[in-house]
Design a protein around this motif. Structure first.
Motif, PDB file in Angstrom:
ATOM      1  N   SER A  68       0.837  -1.212   0.000  1.00  0.00           N
ATOM      2  CA  SER A  68       0.000   0.000   0.000  1.00  0.00           C
ATOM      3  C   SER A  68       0.862   1.249   0.000  1.00  0.00           C
ATOM      4  N   GLN A 108      -7.147   0.517   0.099  1.00  0.00           N
ATOM      5  CA  GLN A 108      -7.602  -0.660   0.834  1.00  0.00           C
ATOM      6  C   GLN A 108      -8.883  -0.329   1.615  1.00  0.00           C
ATOM      7  N   ASP A 163      -5.888  -1.639  -4.715  1.00  0.00           N
ATOM      8  CA  ASP A 163      -5.321  -2.250  -3.512  1.00  0.00           C
ATOM      9  C   ASP A 163      -6.306  -3.267  -2.938  1.00  0.00           C
TER      10      ASP A 163
HETATM   11 MG    MG Z   1      -2.062  -2.758   2.223  1.00  0.00          MG
END
Ligand code: MG
Ligand code: ATP
Lengths: 232, 253
Positions: A45, A73, A150
């Motif tokens: 990320s 995310q 993500d």
């Molecule tokens: Mg992540």
């Protein structure tokens, strides 16, 4: 084109620096789909954040040619906007005049995203998986040259996941965006990507890069699993 | 919802019944404790008097509230935008709440006379604090990650503010506004209590000096009714401004 060349990134945690990315180099060409697999906490990320311009790298170079659409995310949906209003927000931000057309398009996509009848619902009325799909819809509506995803299907059941994967595969061939897909699902990477990067544990390094061969699903699955296990 | 309303009303009725019994059967002296019925009767008899004085009190309370909203929003905005201003002003804000109002109000009287102005100032002093504090908390409700995300989406500073930070701050602001609404009439009454030409606070002091307890309680009733009205107006505004919050509340009921 997205190019990361020998990117380093440190965060500070209780005054002590922790190295998150260690000499990471990768690239995504226009229209290419690339998957990024790595253990939890290895900096995937963080890498997407660097590419999206959230923060600067401590060393190395991040070059992005083209517009990037990011799906984080966390869904980052605004609680005071309906699903459709959230999905069309990128269009609204860039060009208000296109909003009616975008709304119509987003509304027509709702069934495909399993959000039929929820266009006017607020995010708090949706399940975790539905919120994730709404966030994906927003990314698609954003329609940048590169989609940074993500774990876009992380919270979905196997069947919905397969459906959306199939659809993503279809829309990729239609819009030809470059895709950088972060995932924990080896199979998903093999289905969706042309190329796969495997990362090590923190500090994240690129451990291996492999081209996806459509005919060798099983062998490649085993290979990636071996790569991920090694060093544990 | 309906059910909880029933219980609320039942609770109030029970309290009134208890009061009636206490006053009518045990105390039995109207100049010490009038019965609720006597209070109601006094309320009806003095309705025009109460209304006349209410006008002043309500202008002070509502005016003070409106000015507090303006003042607190502006202050919260400036404080959230400029860190240095925030650090300089925050202690002053807290300090302003530590000086007892009953000490300040006579000073206002000396400085600004017996008119409405000193009362409005008291209302502002009481009301703006919860709103500033809450609005300030609200304006930082959007965390840095969220702001980074929307900045990356292409939002300008202005869009970030109007589309993300402000809407997320609104529930907090209304929280502060509710507290202020409940206190606003009380603030005006305290101001009047210490010296005024008219108003429910003045009426209260007069009634008490002449041991007219039914009228005293009638004035208190008027204060409660007006406070509830202001509170209801605020709640109604919130109801319309925060539709999405109602939806969330339903989910957890
Ligand atoms: Mg992540
Ligand atoms: N803002 C921050 N401040 C300090 N440390 C951070 C920050 N953001 C991330 N980290 C650290 O960086 C590391 C990598 O985080 P990152 O979110 O990139 O992992 P990830 O690969 O996406 O993991 P996951 O698969 O669980 O999502 C973590 O160990 C985390 O503790």
């Amino acid at each position: 084109m997205i190019i990361c060349r020998r990117v380093n990134k440190e965060f500070r945690l209780n005054r002590r620096p922790i190295r998150v990315l260690d000499d990471v180099s990768l690239q995504v060409a226009a229209g290419e789909s690339v998957a990024l697999i790595g253990p939890s906490g290895c900096g995937k990320s963080t890498l997407l954040g660097l590419i999206a311009g959230f923060f600067l790298a401590d060393g190395g170079e991040v070059k992005v040619e083209g517009r990037v659409s990011l799906m984080m995310q966390q869904d980052m949906l605004l609680p005071h906007r309906s699903v459709l209003d959230n999905a069309c927000l990128p269009v609204e931000v860039r060009d208000k005049k296109r909003l009616p057309a975008a709304r119509a398009e987003a509304a027509s996509l709702l069934p495909l995203f399993g959000l039929d009848g929820f266009g006017e619902s607020y995010p708090d009325q949706l399940s975790g998986g539905m919120r994730q799909r709404a966030a994906l819809l927003r990314t698609v509506m954003d329609g940048g040259d590169f989609w940074l995803l993500d774990e876009p299907f992380g919270k979905l059941d196997a069947l919905t996941k397969e459906e959306l994967q199939e659809w993503l595969f279809g829309i990729k061939s239609r819009f030809k965006p470059g895709v950088l897909l972060v995932t924990h699902d080896i199979n998903e990477a093999l289905v969706l990507a042309d190329r796969i990067y495997v990362m090590s544990e923190r500090p994240g390094r690129i451990k291996a890069e492999l081209m996806v061969e459509r005919g060798q699903r099983e062998q490649q699955q085993a290979e990636i699993r071996r790569l991920l296990l090694r060093g544990k | 919802m309906k059910r909880s309303l029933c219980y609320s009303i039942a609770g109030i009725l029970l309290f009134l019944l208890f009061w009636q019994l206490l006053a009518a059967c045990f105390v039995q002296r109207e100049y010490l404790l009038p019965t609720p019925l006597a209070v109601l009767q006094s309320f009806a008899e003095n309705l025009s008097l109460l209304l006349r004085h209410s006008r002043y009190t309500m202008i002070e309370a509502a005016g003070g509230m409106a000015l507090s909203v303006l003042f607190s929003l502006l202050l919260a905005l400036v404080m959230s935008l400029f860190r240095r201003v925030r650090e300089a002003v925050y202690p002053l804000l807290v300090l302003s709440q530590m000086v007892p109002i009953v000490v300040l109000a006579p000073l206002f009287l000396i400085w600004f006379g017996y008119g409405m102005l000193p009362k409005v100032l008291v209302v502002i002093l009481i009301c703006f604090f919860p709103m500033v504090i809450q609005s300030l908390a609200g304006l930082s409700a959007a965390d840095s990650e969220m702001l980074a995300f929307y900045r990356a989406m292409g939002m300008s500073r202005r869009q970030l503010f109007t589309m993300v930070r402000l809407p997320l701050a609104l529930p907090y602001f209304f929280g502060g506004l509710r507290v202020s609404a409940a206190y606003s009439v009380m603030g005006a009454v305290i101001g009047e209590w210490l010296g005024a030409e008219a108003g429910l606070g003045l009426l209260l002091t007069r009634a008490q000096r002449s041991f007219d307890l039914p009228l005293t309680f009638a004035a208190i009733l008027a204060i409660i009714i007006w406070s509830a009205l202001i509170f209801a107006v605020v709640a109604l505004c919130e109801h319309f401004c925060l539709r999405w919050r109602r939806v969330t509340a339903e989910k957890w009921e």
